[in-house]
Motif scaffolding. Structure first.
Motif, PDB file in Angstrom:
ATOM      1  N   TYR A 252       0.820  -1.215   0.000  1.00 61.11           N
ATOM      2  CA  TYR A 252       0.000   0.000   0.000  1.00 61.11           C
ATOM      3  C   TYR A 252       0.857   1.270   0.000  1.00 61.11           C
ATOM      4  O   TYR A 252       0.442   2.307  -0.533  1.00 61.11           O
ATOM      5  CB  TYR A 252      -0.941  -0.009   1.203  1.00 61.11           C
ATOM      6  CG  TYR A 252      -2.215  -0.781   0.952  1.00 61.11           C
ATOM      7  CD1 TYR A 252      -3.245  -0.247   0.181  1.00 61.11           C
ATOM      8  CD2 TYR A 252      -2.385  -2.064   1.470  1.00 61.11           C
ATOM      9  CE1 TYR A 252      -4.405  -0.964  -0.068  1.00 61.11           C
ATOM     10  CE2 TYR A 252      -3.551  -2.789   1.229  1.00 61.11           C
ATOM     11  CZ  TYR A 252      -4.554  -2.227   0.456  1.00 61.11           C
ATOM     12  OH  TYR A 252      -5.695  -2.936   0.209  1.00 61.11           O
ATOM     13  N   ARG A 370       2.192 -12.357  -4.688  1.00 59.86           N
ATOM     14  CA  ARG A 370       0.870 -12.872  -5.042  1.00 59.86           C
ATOM     15  C   ARG A 370       0.988 -14.178  -5.824  1.00 59.86           C
ATOM     16  O   ARG A 370       0.140 -14.509  -6.649  1.00 59.86           O
ATOM     17  CB  ARG A 370       0.082 -11.824  -5.825  1.00 59.86           C
ATOM     18  CG  ARG A 370      -1.431 -11.879  -5.605  1.00 59.86           C
ATOM     19  CD  ARG A 370      -1.786 -11.708  -4.148  1.00 59.86           C
ATOM     20  NE  ARG A 370      -1.225 -10.484  -3.606  1.00 59.86           N
ATOM     21  CZ  ARG A 370      -1.779  -9.285  -3.711  1.00 59.86           C
ATOM     22  NH1 ARG A 370      -2.923  -9.161  -4.336  1.00 59.86           N
ATOM     23  NH2 ARG A 370      -1.208  -8.226  -3.168  1.00 59.86           N
ATOM     24  N   TRP A 400      -3.786 -15.975   2.529  1.00 62.19           N
ATOM     25  CA  TRP A 400      -4.336 -15.662   1.209  1.00 62.19           C
ATOM     26  C   TRP A 400      -5.622 -14.843   1.312  1.00 62.19           C
ATOM     27  O   TRP A 400      -5.872 -13.961   0.488  1.00 62.19           O
ATOM     28  CB  TRP A 400      -4.595 -16.949   0.437  1.00 62.19           C
ATOM     29  CG  TRP A 400      -4.974 -16.677  -0.988  1.00 62.19           C
ATOM     30  CD1 TRP A 400      -6.214 -16.753  -1.536  1.00 62.19           C
ATOM     31  CD2 TRP A 400      -4.112 -16.242  -2.038  1.00 62.19           C
ATOM     32  NE1 TRP A 400      -6.183 -16.408  -2.866  1.00 62.19           N
ATOM     33  CE2 TRP A 400      -4.902 -16.083  -3.201  1.00 62.19           C
ATOM     34  CE3 TRP A 400      -2.744 -15.970  -2.109  1.00 62.19           C
ATOM     35  CZ2 TRP A 400      -4.361 -15.674  -4.412  1.00 62.19           C
ATOM     36  CZ3 TRP A 400      -2.209 -15.560  -3.327  1.00 62.19           C
ATOM     37  CH2 TRP A 400      -3.009 -15.413  -4.448  1.00 62.19           C
ATOM     38  N   THR A 404      -5.703 -11.572  -1.059  1.00 59.53           N
ATOM     39  CA  THR A 404      -6.423 -11.678  -2.322  1.00 59.53           C
ATOM     40  C   THR A 404      -7.316 -10.455  -2.560  1.00 59.53           C
ATOM     41  O   THR A 404      -7.965  -9.948  -1.640  1.00 59.53           O
ATOM     42  CB  THR A 404      -7.275 -12.965  -2.348  1.00 59.53           C
ATOM     43  OG1 THR A 404      -7.855 -13.106  -3.645  1.00 59.53           O
ATOM     44  CG2 THR A 404      -8.385 -12.931  -1.308  1.00 59.53           C
ATOM     45  N   GLY A 405      -7.298  -9.989  -3.782  1.00 51.77           N
ATOM     46  CA  GLY A 405      -8.079  -8.805  -4.139  1.00 51.77           C
ATOM     47  C   GLY A 405      -7.418  -7.488  -3.788  1.00 51.77           C
ATOM     48  O   GLY A 405      -7.946  -6.429  -4.143  1.00 51.77           O
ATOM     49  N   ARG A 406      -6.281  -7.555  -3.103  1.00 54.43           N
ATOM     50  CA  ARG A 406      -5.567  -6.323  -2.736  1.00 54.43           C
ATOM     51  C   ARG A 406      -4.671  -5.873  -3.888  1.00 54.43           C
ATOM     52  O   ARG A 406      -4.398  -6.637  -4.813  1.00 54.43           O
ATOM     53  CB  ARG A 406      -4.699  -6.568  -1.493  1.00 54.43           C
ATOM     54  CG  ARG A 406      -5.438  -7.170  -0.317  1.00 54.43           C
ATOM     55  CD  ARG A 406      -6.368  -6.178   0.329  1.00 54.43           C
ATOM     56  NE  ARG A 406      -7.038  -6.747   1.499  1.00 54.43           N
ATOM     57  CZ  ARG A 406      -7.906  -6.111   2.248  1.00 54.43           C
ATOM     58  NH1 ARG A 406      -8.247  -4.863   1.948  1.00 54.43           N
ATOM     59  NH2 ARG A 406      -8.471  -6.701   3.288  1.00 54.43           N
ATOM     60  N   GLN A 408      -1.252  -5.074  -5.965  1.00 58.44           N
ATOM     61  CA  GLN A 408       0.028  -5.773  -6.044  1.00 58.44           C
ATOM     62  C   GLN A 408       1.170  -4.783  -5.927  1.00 58.44           C
ATOM     63  O   GLN A 408       0.978  -3.577  -6.094  1.00 58.44           O
ATOM     64  CB  GLN A 408       0.128  -6.523  -7.369  1.00 58.44           C
ATOM     65  CG  GLN A 408      -0.945  -7.572  -7.562  1.00 58.44           C
ATOM     66  CD  GLN A 408      -0.761  -8.341  -8.850  1.00 58.44           C
ATOM     67  OE1 GLN A 408       0.354  -8.652  -9.268  1.00 58.44           O
ATOM     68  NE2 GLN A 408      -1.870  -8.672  -9.503  1.00 58.44           N
ATOM     69  N   ARG A 419      -3.889  -4.588  -9.918  1.00 58.14           N
ATOM     70  CA  ARG A 419      -4.685  -5.500  -9.107  1.00 58.14           C
ATOM     71  C   ARG A 419      -4.838  -6.846  -9.819  1.00 58.14           C
ATOM     72  O   ARG A 419      -4.784  -6.924 -11.015  1.00 58.14           O
ATOM     73  CB  ARG A 419      -6.078  -4.909  -8.814  1.00 58.14           C
ATOM     74  CG  ARG A 419      -6.011  -3.744  -7.844  1.00 58.14           C
ATOM     75  CD  ARG A 419      -7.417  -3.241  -7.536  1.00 58.14           C
ATOM     76  NE  ARG A 419      -7.390  -2.150  -6.564  1.00 58.14           N
ATOM     77  CZ  ARG A 419      -7.494  -2.305  -5.251  1.00 58.14           C
ATOM     78  NH1 ARG A 419      -7.618  -3.530  -4.749  1.00 58.14           N
ATOM     79  NH2 ARG A 419      -7.471  -1.269  -4.450  1.00 58.14           N
TER      80      ARG A 419
END
Length: 419
Positions: A252, A370, A400, A404-406, A408, A419
């Motif tokens: 982030y 990921r 996971w 997941t869905g976060r 990259q 993403r």
């Protein structure tokens, strides 16, 4: 005639795969030799910069002053090279991953030069991204001339597999990574293995070449695991999740730090400032937080009682910050090896729990790469104990779910997170 068609098709398929063996083996060996050559050059330059030169100046090689000076100078030198070489050593590294479309071959010399500078100068990045990019570019360029009718994706897959096999010292890593991106055609039995045939041969050739010439090893000198217990389920899930959260914090922060460096506009200024920040982080975290992290991981594992839990935690945080800084200011390099160091440092915070190390490595790699198979594989290889695999499979589930869905740790060209 109709009844013979399946046999003819099978024979044609076997011949097609057989024709892949020689080019795949050649590419695998060449990929390993490129990695080995760049690594040896970087090691020689590292000895000069961190031992010979400071000794001649009567300065401690890993003193805070020398780390700040050397990382800043590495940033300046890298920026000047990127500014002047043809193609500027490739695209913005924050927008690239482990396997990308081929670069023009005339960009590769500059890319390899700045890779050597980063590896030798103490930058917290590994060689995996630029080495794989170089091997893909050269293989694609030569392959299109030798066999112009062969699919472009074939040369990319073989070159990336050969590079990954050489980097990890085993073809299994390449097979696991590529299996996440190669889908079977219409559910045809064996279709996935048909597509992995050439890349697996290249990965085996690359891995064997490195094993014979350099004998790489990822294993840590940790006590053998006593085997999983019921209580391990909870602590493994907690450690994996905590490590994944640290990795997500880096993910982030990635676009914001990248945007901050881009405000400086000029690559020389960006990289010089980035090098200064890395030097200050090295002075804060110690010399083990420098470089790609593989040798430093082994040093940590050789004496896990040599540092306190607080020191391990501090090294993990500093290395994470150094990884984000190096990957956003313009240095060329990969993120897997530094992420492994972060995971090992987190895991060693709990000396009593041997399984904490692979769980922490698993969590960090899940967040940063990921790549689920790669994360599991690396965590198991580090402790050289397959008995921890069931525990890691369980621990990977909450990890996971967190990642997941976060976003990259890679950006689009406009700077928005991938993403």
């Amino acid at each position: 005639m109709v009844s013979d068609s399946p046999t003819l098709a099978e024979s044609a398929s076997a011949r097609r795969l057989l024709l892949l063996i020689v080019p795949a083996l050649v590419v695998g060996v060449a990929s390993a030799l490129v990695l080995l050559g760049i690594s040896l050059l970087a090691e020689q330059l590292r000895d000069v910069l961190w031992e010979t030169l400071p000794e001649a100046l009567s300065i401690g090689g890993y003193s805070s002053l020398w780390m700040i000076v050397m990382l800043t100078a590495t940033g300046l030198a890298t920026g000047l090279v990127i500014r002047t070489v043809h193609g500027h050593a490739g695209p913005d590294p924050a927008t690239t991953g482990l396997v990308d479309p081929p670069l023009p071959p005339d960009v590769i010399p500059g890319l390899l030069v700045v890779t050597v500078l980063a590896l030798a100068g103490g930058v917290s990045l590994g060689p995996e991204n630029p080495i794989t990019a170089a091997n893909i570019a050269l293989t694609f360029w030569l392959g299109r001339r030798v066999a112009p009718r062969a699919p472009a994706a074939l040369w990319i897959a073989i070159a990336s597999a050969g590079s990954i096999g050489a980097l990890f010292g085993t073809p299994i890593a390449a097979a696991l990574i590529l299996s996440e991106s190669l889908a079977a055609d219409g559910g045809t039995p064996g279709a996935l293995w048909d597509r992995l045939f050439g890349p697996l041969a290249a990965a085996a050739a690359g891995a064997l070449t490195m094993s014979l010439l350099a004998r790489p090893s990822f294993g840590l000198s940790l006590p053998p695991s006593p085997g999983p217990h019921w209580g391990d389920l909870l602590h493994s899930a907690v450690i994996t999740s905590a490590a994944a959260l640290l990795g997500l914090a880096a993910v982030y922060a990635f676009p914001y730090v990248h945007r901050a460096f881009r405000t400086l506009r000029h690559p020389v200024l960006m990289l010089t400032c980035g090098g200064l920040v890395l030097g200050l982080l090295g002075a804060l975290g110690g010399h083990l937080t420098l470089f790609k992290g593989l040798d430093e991981v082994k040093e940590l594992g050789a004496d896990p009682n040599g540092w306190s839990a607080g020191q391990f935690a501090a090294m993990a945080v500093v290395k994470t910050a150094a990884l984000v800084t190096a990957a956003t200011c313009g240095f060329r390099g990969g993120r897997i090896f530094p992420a492994v160091f972060v995971g090992v440092a987190i895991g060693l915070c709990a000396h009593a729990a041997v399984d904490a190390v692979p769980c922490a490595v698993l969590g960090v790699l899940l967040a940063i790469t990921r790549q689920g198979w790669l994360s599991l594989f690396t965590a198991v290889v580090l402790v050289s104990d397959a008995a921890v695999l069931p525990l890691l499979c369980v621990a990977s589930l909450p990890g996971w779910l967190l990642v997941t869905g976060r976003p990259q740790m890679q950006l689009h060209e406009d700077g928005t997170p991938l993403r």
